[in-house]
Design an enzyme around this catalytic site. Structure first.
Site, PDB file in Angstrom:
ATOM      1  N   TYR A  59      -6.593  -5.283   0.289  1.00 54.29           N
ATOM      2  CA  TYR A  59      -5.474  -5.071   1.216  1.00 54.29           C
ATOM      3  C   TYR A  59      -4.836  -6.401   1.642  1.00 54.29           C
ATOM      4  O   TYR A  59      -5.536  -7.390   1.844  1.00 54.29           O
ATOM      5  CB  TYR A  59      -5.977  -4.351   2.469  1.00 54.29           C
ATOM      6  CG  TYR A  59      -4.879  -4.086   3.472  1.00 54.29           C
ATOM      7  CD1 TYR A  59      -4.044  -2.986   3.309  1.00 54.29           C
ATOM      8  CD2 TYR A  59      -4.663  -4.943   4.542  1.00 54.29           C
ATOM      9  CE1 TYR A  59      -3.018  -2.745   4.201  1.00 54.29           C
ATOM     10  CE2 TYR A  59      -3.640  -4.704   5.447  1.00 54.29           C
ATOM     11  CZ  TYR A  59      -2.819  -3.605   5.270  1.00 54.29           C
ATOM     12  OH  TYR A  59      -1.806  -3.363   6.152  1.00 54.29           O
ATOM     13  N   TRP A  98      -0.700  -8.386   2.799  1.00 55.11           N
ATOM     14  CA  TRP A  98       0.746  -8.460   2.660  1.00 55.11           C
ATOM     15  C   TRP A  98       1.202  -9.422   1.577  1.00 55.11           C
ATOM     16  O   TRP A  98       2.359  -9.373   1.159  1.00 55.11           O
ATOM     17  CB  TRP A  98       1.362  -8.870   3.989  1.00 55.11           C
ATOM     18  CG  TRP A  98       1.670  -7.706   4.863  1.00 55.11           C
ATOM     19  CD1 TRP A  98       0.805  -6.727   5.239  1.00 55.11           C
ATOM     20  CD2 TRP A  98       2.933  -7.399   5.466  1.00 55.11           C
ATOM     21  NE1 TRP A  98       1.456  -5.829   6.052  1.00 55.11           N
ATOM     22  CE2 TRP A  98       2.757  -6.223   6.207  1.00 55.11           C
ATOM     23  CE3 TRP A  98       4.177  -8.016   5.458  1.00 55.11           C
ATOM     24  CZ2 TRP A  98       3.793  -5.630   6.941  1.00 55.11           C
ATOM     25  CZ3 TRP A  98       5.204  -7.437   6.182  1.00 55.11           C
ATOM     26  CH2 TRP A  98       5.004  -6.250   6.905  1.00 55.11           C
TER      27      TRP A  98
END
Ligand code: MGD
Ligand code: MGD
Ligand code: MO
Length: 783
Positions: free
Chosen positions: A115, A117
């Site tokens: 996970y 960004w």
């Protein structure tokens, strides 16, 4: 003015699109576009992209792993030296570990949830690259949902029948609000700091401008938040300094007034909802002897009962928009607030009315509301990820649980998850030692796998805890496409500087690994990176053309600047508007086709922490709970003003919000005074999970008993498991799911104590604190 033309390279970041001025491998300045009305200071963090103190210069392997790659030496992660090695050596070790794990334990033993960004840019998107690669070699255990909105992603589809992100990007527009709304009630505020960001890129920041235009409209704003500045001052709103994590009680009381004073929209309820009759006995206290009235809510929220009653009446009398920030669901029982906001909109009959209803995630990112009705009306292609033959999926925020307790089943969204034993973790584009809760627990979990491989440009805490660390480039060092479904502007991202030292693109790293593992052709499909950009752009242009939108040919796009599609796009009809007009003809995607005030499906799961109707549940980390006698302050660890999460913590915009390299902890002046704490004092923030240092700042913007320490400082314990000198709040936060339903992150539920630090000379970590050594590192945005 100097002529800069050819030196300016357009780029895209999660905090906007910019032009980078670079020369001879150095980044000289970052310029905003003239059409960006409010370019964010975050842009200046890019000046630190090549900081040699922060960048990983060449592949590195943990000493204990290098000596014994097949051993179980994970306890040494983060403590042993990282030994620089050649790419050949590093890739050989990584390929061998992947192959060994597959052979001995099967692909489910590889965790590729990864996970994070990462960076903007469609092709070099780290998650797409790693998942495509892992799928090519037989797949991996993956994660679902996000840290951002784990609870909302489960509850909203179940009760509103819309994908959460679809619901979010249909938030009422500012134009409609200006025309129609008289009252805007913002749970969690409408924080401008968060609108600096838009995942995937943003052609222009105009949240502030659009909101300023509302200021003269005579609309009443109510800011329900422990922090006053969550609502921009120029909106002259009322501050309702609610006790953190008690919003569900306030919402129940508002519902109670609407129902008992017969202020509900009966017609809407009958046409568009199911389940009111199963909810009412609870709301009225017939099931548990406690009516959820204003007096009851006042005690939990520390707000005034009469004001709550008056607010409910105003909401019924005037066209009202309910805004609800994501923060409200990143806490214990976070599902309830999102369900209750939906129920309030139903009781008011305001869903699908222009400028009214519920704005899910209002103020949490820029284009929620601020993109109006125009977003690309065609699919924006991404690197295809292929198919993952491993069907195992874990809720993303349960990573430490699955590492610590393999095989132990747990409930998730109506089923049982049986986590496999994880032998190898591969992470690219995320920073778990920033984002996960209870980092000391994560350290114990992180010691378990046999191998951990990380691709990362910077020496983050996660990079420091790898076995095999592969240095990645940043977008400034490669060519990419700044294209996204969530913004009307697309930009070519032309390489501005050569790759830092020995850094490689994620794509090149995975292509090389794929070669070694015999799947090179399947991974790369014979295309170079530039051929992939052309390929993706051709698909984009085809999709756009089918939707009646003209894009320039690739060569023209590539040689130019950001382009705007706005004028070519039609205004979108919003799903809830259609549903409201014709609930039978345009039903929602719930079992009943309507808004579910009671959900038979959820009731059927039998969770004790999420019932068939929304409800109040007592909380463990809550002011007034037994635990608050030991740890009497509620810590809000919200998003930072000067950076995106942990990215560029060493950059100038991030450092500008620190004090002598320390993260700032704000607290109410009374709480500071009673502890003998003054502005600038070094304080120890602690509970039974961990401790960190920060610089104190008393502030009237915080209600009593609340402290704020933003996320993202680069975790730097002075010894393993010890005091974190950087001020990362995740040494304090609780690592438990929102409920058995969604298992989302509960970062905002956290009690702490604060005291003046008398231990003296702990230095902030040199890497995180170092300012860019770049000679011209401090130039302001030039337009
Ligand atoms: N206490 C607390 N914790 C929270 C939250 C909270 O509210 N409170 N919020 C949570 C939320 S909402 C989120 S979204 C998460 C965010 O958590 P993350 O998304 O993990 O945080 P980032 O700092 O953005 O991490 C991205 C990492 O990717 C690296 N990177 C950038 N570009 C590239 C690339 O091209 N390739 C590779 N390989 N790496 C790259 C960056 O250097 C950085 O280390 O944090 C969560 N954590
Ligand atoms: N500058 C900047 N902007 C960002 C990001 C970033 O890292 N930096 N990250 C982006 C990401 S990934 C995400 S998910 C979004 C997150 O968006 P949000 O979840 O909305 O962001 P937060 O800053 O965590 O919280 C917003 C405000 O909610 C308030 N709040 C906290 N707890 C409670 C509560 O119990 N009740 C009420 N009523 N209010 C509460 C806090 O005062 C806080 O300032 O932000 C995005 N925007
Ligand atoms: Mo997020």
């Amino acid at each position: 003015m100097r002529y800069l033309g050819p030196m300016l390279k357009p780029t895209s970041t999660h905090w906007g699109n910019y032009r980078v001025e670079a020369e001879n491998g150095r980044i000289l300045a970052v310029h905003g576009y003239p059409e960006d009305l409010d370019p964010t200071p975050l842009a200046q963090n890019l000046l630190a992209a090549l900081d040699p103190q922060a960048r990983v210069a060449q592949p590195a392997v943990r000493a204990g792993y290098l000596k014994n790659p097949e051993g179980r030496t994970g306890e040494g992660r983060g403590q042993e030296e990282m030994v620089p090695v050649s790419w050949d050596e590093a890739l050989k070790l990584a390929a061998a570990a992947l192959e060994r794990t597959r052979q001995r334990h099967g692909n489910p033993a590889i965790y590729g949830g990864s996970y994070g960004w990462a960076s903007a840019g469609r092709f070099h998107h780290a998650q797409s690259q790693i998942h495509r690669f892992l799928n090519c070699i037989g797949g991996c255990t993956r994660s679902v949902h996000s840290y951002s909105a784990g609870a909302a992603e489960v509850i909203v589809p179940r009760v509103l029948g819309m994908d959460f992100f679809q619901a979010m990007f249909q938030a009422p527009t500012l134009e409609d609000i200006a025309e129609q709304a008289r009252l805007v009630v913002c749970f969690g505020g409408l924080a401008l700091k968060n609108t600096q960001v838009m995942s995937g890129g943003l052609g222009g920041h105009d949240a502030r401008t659009q909101l300023r235009a509302l200021a003269s409209r005579g609309i009443r704003f109510v800011n329900v938040s422990p922090i006053r500045e969550d609502l921009p001052e120029f909106l002259a709103g009322e501050w309702w300094p609610i006790r953190p994590c008690s919003d569900a009680a306030l919402m129940l009381a508002l519902a109670h007034v609407l129902v008992t004073e017969e202020l509900c929209d009966r017609d809407f309820l009958a046409r568009c909802t199911v389940g009111l009759e199963q909810f009412l006995p609870y709301l009225l206290g017939e099931t548990d002897g406690q009516p959820k009235d204003c007096r009851w809510a006042a005690a939990l929220t520390e707000l005034d009962a009469e004001r709550i009653r008056a607010l409910a009446r105003s909401m019924a009398r005037q066209r009202t928009l309910i805004g609800i920030s994501w923060s409200l669901q990143r806490s214990e029982h976070g599902e309830q607030t999102y369900w209750l906001a939906t129920v309030l909109g139903a009781l008011l009959g305001s869903h699908g009315l222009p400028g009214a209803g519920v704005a899910y995630g209002y103020g949490s990112m820029h284009n929620i509301g601020f993109s109006g009705r125009r977003l690309p009306n065609f699919a924006v292609p991404a690197l295809p990820q292929g198919v993952n033959p491993v069907k195992q999926r874990i809720p993303v925020a349960r990573i430490a649980d699955i590492l610590l307790r393999p095989g132990q089943p747990f409930d998730f969204n109506g089923r049982r998850v049986q986590p496999p034993e994880i032998e190898l973790v591969y992470w690219a584009g995320g920073n778990p030692f920033h984002h996960h809760q209870d980092l000391n627990r994560l350290c114990r979990a992180w010691a378990k796998p046999q191998t951990i491989i990380i691709n990362e440009p910077f020496w983050t805490a996660t990079a420091q805890r790898a076995d095999i660390l592969l240095p990645a480039t940043t977008p400034l060092e490669r060519d990419d496409l700044g294209i996204t479904s969530y913004d009307c502007r697309f930009t070519p991202m032309r390489q501005a500087v050569p790759p830092f030292q020995e850094a490689w693109d994620d794509h090149a790293i995975f292509a090389a690994l794929a070669e070694r593992l015999g799947v090179g052709a399947a991974f790369a499909e014979g295309r170079s990176a530039m051929q992939w950009l052309r390929h993706l752009y051709a698909e984009l242009r085809g999709n756009a053309s089918a939707a009646g939108v003209r894009l320039p040919p690739f060569a023209q796009f590539w040689a130019g600047e950001q382009i705007s599609l706005r004028d070519q796009l039609p205004d979108r009809a919003f799903r809830l508007e259609e549903f409201r007009r014709d609930p039978e003809g345009a039903p929602l995607d719930t079992p009943s086709g309507k808004i579910e005030i009671h959900s038979q499906a959820i009731a059927g799961f039998g969770c004790d922490d999420c019932l068939g109707h929304p409800a109040w549940f007592p909380k463990q980390e809550f002011l007034g709970s037994p635990r608050s006698r030991r740890f009497p302050l509620h810590l809000v660890s919200n998003q930072p003003k000067g950076r995106l999460h942990s990215q560029y913590d060493h950059g100038p915009a991030s450092q500008a919000h620190k004090r002598a390299g320390r993260e700032v902890l704000r607290m109410n002046p009374e709480d500071a005074a009673s502890r003998g704490i003054r502005k600038g004092d070094l304080v120890r923030v602690f509970n039974d999970r961990g401790e960190c240092l920060a610089a104190a700042e008393p502030s009237d913007d915080l209600r009593p008993s609340v402290a704020e320490l933003p996320t993202g400082a680069w975790y730097a314990p002075v010894q393993p498991g010890g005091l974190d000198s950087s001020g990362n709040p995740n040494v304090l936060t609780r690592d438990a799911g929102t409920s058995k339903l969604a298992q989302g992150s509960t970062a905002h539920s956290c009690l702490v104590q604060v005291e003046r630090w008398s231990g003296g000379g702990v230095q902030p970590t040199p890497r995180a604190a170092s300012r860019s050594r770049n000679a011209v590192g401090e130039q302001p945005v030039q337009r």
